[in-house]
Design a protein around this motif. Sequence first.
Motif, PDB file in Angstrom:
ATOM      1  N   ALA A 136       0.836  -1.202   0.000  1.00 53.19           N
ATOM      2  CA  ALA A 136       0.000   0.000   0.000  1.00 53.19           C
ATOM      3  C   ALA A 136       0.870   1.251   0.000  1.00 53.19           C
ATOM      4  N   ALA A 137       0.495   2.203  -0.836  1.00 51.20           N
ATOM      5  CA  ALA A 137       1.188   3.492  -0.838  1.00 51.20           C
ATOM      6  C   ALA A 137       0.732   4.272   0.387  1.00 51.20           C
ATOM      7  N   GLY A 138       1.634   4.895   1.060  1.00 50.96           N
ATOM      8  CA  GLY A 138       1.272   5.685   2.226  1.00 50.96           C
ATOM      9  C   GLY A 138       1.411   4.905   3.517  1.00 50.96           C
ATOM     10  N   HIS A 139       1.322   5.636   4.595  1.00 49.57           N
ATOM     11  CA  HIS A 139       1.454   5.069   5.938  1.00 49.57           C
ATOM     12  C   HIS A 139       0.127   4.430   6.352  1.00 49.57           C
ATOM     13  N   ILE A 140       0.166   3.172   6.772  1.00 51.56           N
ATOM     14  CA  ILE A 140      -1.061   2.483   7.192  1.00 51.56           C
ATOM     15  C   ILE A 140      -1.474   3.010   8.554  1.00 51.56           C
ATOM     16  N   MET A 141      -2.697   3.544   8.607  1.00 55.62           N
ATOM     17  CA  MET A 141      -3.245   4.120   9.837  1.00 55.62           C
ATOM     18  C   MET A 141      -4.118   3.126  10.597  1.00 55.62           C
TER      19      MET A 141
ATOM     20  N   ILE B 228      -6.213   1.210   5.648  1.00 54.89           N
ATOM     21  CA  ILE B 228      -6.492   2.633   5.503  1.00 54.89           C
ATOM     22  C   ILE B 228      -5.168   3.374   5.643  1.00 54.89           C
ATOM     23  N   THR B 229      -4.834   4.184   4.631  1.00 58.37           N
ATOM     24  CA  THR B 229      -3.544   4.867   4.645  1.00 58.37           C
ATOM     25  C   THR B 229      -3.714   6.387   4.681  1.00 58.37           C
ATOM     26  N   ALA B 230      -2.619   7.036   5.078  1.00 53.00           N
ATOM     27  CA  ALA B 230      -2.505   8.498   5.019  1.00 53.00           C
ATOM     28  C   ALA B 230      -1.339   8.817   4.109  1.00 53.00           C
ATOM     29  N   ASP B 231      -1.393   9.935   3.458  1.00 52.41           N
ATOM     30  CA  ASP B 231      -0.321  10.408   2.557  1.00 52.41           C
ATOM     31  C   ASP B 231       0.066   9.373   1.513  1.00 52.41           C
ATOM     32  N   PRO B 232      -0.776   8.975   0.624  1.00 45.85           N
ATOM     33  CA  PRO B 232      -2.095   9.499   0.319  1.00 45.85           C
ATOM     34  C   PRO B 232      -3.187   8.829   1.158  1.00 45.85           C
ATOM     35  N   ALA B 233      -4.264   9.573   1.382  1.00 46.35           N
ATOM     36  CA  ALA B 233      -5.414   9.050   2.119  1.00 46.35           C
ATOM     37  C   ALA B 233      -6.209   8.146   1.187  1.00 46.35           C
TER      38      ALA B 233
ATOM     39  N   ALA C 273      -2.738  -6.126  14.893  1.00 50.07           N
ATOM     40  CA  ALA C 273      -1.772  -6.323  15.981  1.00 50.07           C
ATOM     41  C   ALA C 273      -0.371  -6.484  15.407  1.00 50.07           C
ATOM     42  N   ARG C 274      -0.252  -7.219  14.328  1.00 51.29           N
ATOM     43  CA  ARG C 274       1.062  -7.417  13.689  1.00 51.29           C
ATOM     44  C   ARG C 274       1.633  -6.093  13.185  1.00 51.29           C
ATOM     45  N   LEU C 275       0.767  -5.214  12.678  1.00 53.96           N
ATOM     46  CA  LEU C 275       1.209  -3.931  12.140  1.00 53.96           C
ATOM     47  C   LEU C 275       1.208  -2.804  13.185  1.00 53.96           C
ATOM     48  N   SER C 276       0.753  -3.105  14.387  1.00 54.32           N
ATOM     49  CA  SER C 276       0.655  -2.126  15.488  1.00 54.32           C
ATOM     50  C   SER C 276      -0.195  -0.916  15.104  1.00 54.32           C
ATOM     51  N   VAL C 277      -1.363  -1.206  14.512  1.00 54.54           N
ATOM     52  CA  VAL C 277      -2.326  -0.162  14.168  1.00 54.54           C
ATOM     53  C   VAL C 277      -3.693  -0.576  14.712  1.00 54.54           C
ATOM     54  N   PRO C 278      -4.633   0.359  14.810  1.00 55.23           N
ATOM     55  CA  PRO C 278      -5.976  -0.007  15.279  1.00 55.23           C
ATOM     56  C   PRO C 278      -6.717  -0.878  14.260  1.00 55.23           C
TER      57      PRO C 278
ATOM     58  N   SER D  81     -24.626  -7.973  10.156  1.00 49.45           N
ATOM     59  CA  SER D  81     -24.268  -7.511   8.813  1.00 49.45           C
ATOM     60  C   SER D  81     -24.946  -6.166   8.558  1.00 49.45           C
ATOM     61  N   ASP D  82     -24.121  -5.125   8.517  1.00 47.71           N
ATOM     62  CA  ASP D  82     -24.614  -3.747   8.368  1.00 47.71           C
ATOM     63  C   ASP D  82     -23.658  -2.989   7.469  1.00 47.71           C
ATOM     64  N   ASP D  83     -24.072  -2.770   6.223  1.00 48.22           N
ATOM     65  CA  ASP D  83     -23.186  -2.071   5.286  1.00 48.22           C
ATOM     66  C   ASP D  83     -23.251  -0.549   5.423  1.00 48.22           C
ATOM     67  N   GLU D  84     -23.961  -0.071   6.441  1.00 51.34           N
ATOM     68  CA  GLU D  84     -24.009   1.364   6.714  1.00 51.34           C
ATOM     69  C   GLU D  84     -23.418   1.704   8.080  1.00 51.34           C
ATOM     70  N   ALA D  85     -22.674   0.775   8.659  1.00 47.47           N
ATOM     71  CA  ALA D  85     -22.049   1.008   9.970  1.00 47.47           C
ATOM     72  C   ALA D  85     -21.020   2.129   9.851  1.00 47.47           C
ATOM     73  N   PRO D  86     -20.762   2.842  10.933  1.00 50.79           N
ATOM     74  CA  PRO D  86     -19.804   3.955  10.879  1.00 50.79           C
ATOM     75  C   PRO D  86     -18.407   3.495  10.466  1.00 50.79           C
ATOM     76  N   ARG D  87     -17.750   4.321   9.666  1.00 52.04           N
ATOM     77  CA  ARG D  87     -16.391   4.048   9.191  1.00 52.04           C
ATOM     78  C   ARG D  87     -15.366   4.519  10.209  1.00 52.04           C
ATOM     79  N   TRP D  88     -14.158   4.001  10.072  1.00 56.26           N
ATOM     80  CA  TRP D  88     -13.039   4.414  10.919  1.00 56.26           C
ATOM     81  C   TRP D  88     -12.704   5.870  10.629  1.00 56.26           C
ATOM     82  N   GLN D  89     -12.397   6.599  11.676  1.00 55.85           N
ATOM     83  CA  GLN D  89     -11.993   7.993  11.544  1.00 55.85           C
ATOM     84  C   GLN D  89     -10.632   8.155  12.194  1.00 55.85           C
ATOM     85  N   PRO D  90      -9.717   8.879  11.568  1.00 61.18           N
ATOM     86  CA  PRO D  90      -8.401   9.083  12.174  1.00 61.18           C
ATOM     87  C   PRO D  90      -8.506   9.896  13.454  1.00 61.18           C
TER      88      PRO D  90
END
Length: 191
Positions: free
Chosen positions: A87-92, A113-118, A160-165, A174-183
């Motif tokens: 993935a391009a960018g830092h994995i958040m 989910i990455t930042a720079d680029p988002a 856990a392996r990548l030390s990210v949330p 099953s809910d395809d409208e559940a809230p998305r991750w926010q930084p």
Amino acid sequence: MKKQARTEWWEQLPTGIREEIDGYVLQDAMFAAVRLVVDLGLVRDDVGVAAAQLIVGDRYLHYGDRIARTPDSPLDAESLAYRASGAAGHIMAIEALWDGDTVHDWFVRLLAITADPAEEHALATVYARTAKRYLGEDGNCGPRHPVGMAAERAGSALAARLSVPFHFASPDISDDEAPRWQPVSPNGPGR
């Protein structure tokens, strides 16, 4: 539409049309095959989506193991980490999202989910057959959906392996409208 009526409808199709539909079936492109049957049969013969799914299902049964199935995504942490490393960018974060269609029913997409680029980068798709393989034949899920359980296990292990949330807003339903991750924001932690 009963089996006999489906067989009769199928047999009255020109050979070229039958071969085109079978071509989609042999490529495991069920949606394209169903759409073609509806396009051909809706106006002329009142063949709607439900009947088209049955007709295409008959073709799937006819071909059985000859169908080139889409391979299951690997869910082991090593394979997922390897995919994430591209993935391009830092994995958040690693995120799991419910999705669904008429072919696979409910499934979960695992994303980095990455930042720079988002951006979000697809890592795996967890279908029912993928979950069954990952959890094993004796994978007791209790009241939980096996797809959600498999996605949660694989996604949290990767995070856990990548030390990210890891974010899965609705692992049990099953809910395809559940809230998305926010930084992380100045107003509080990411969710």
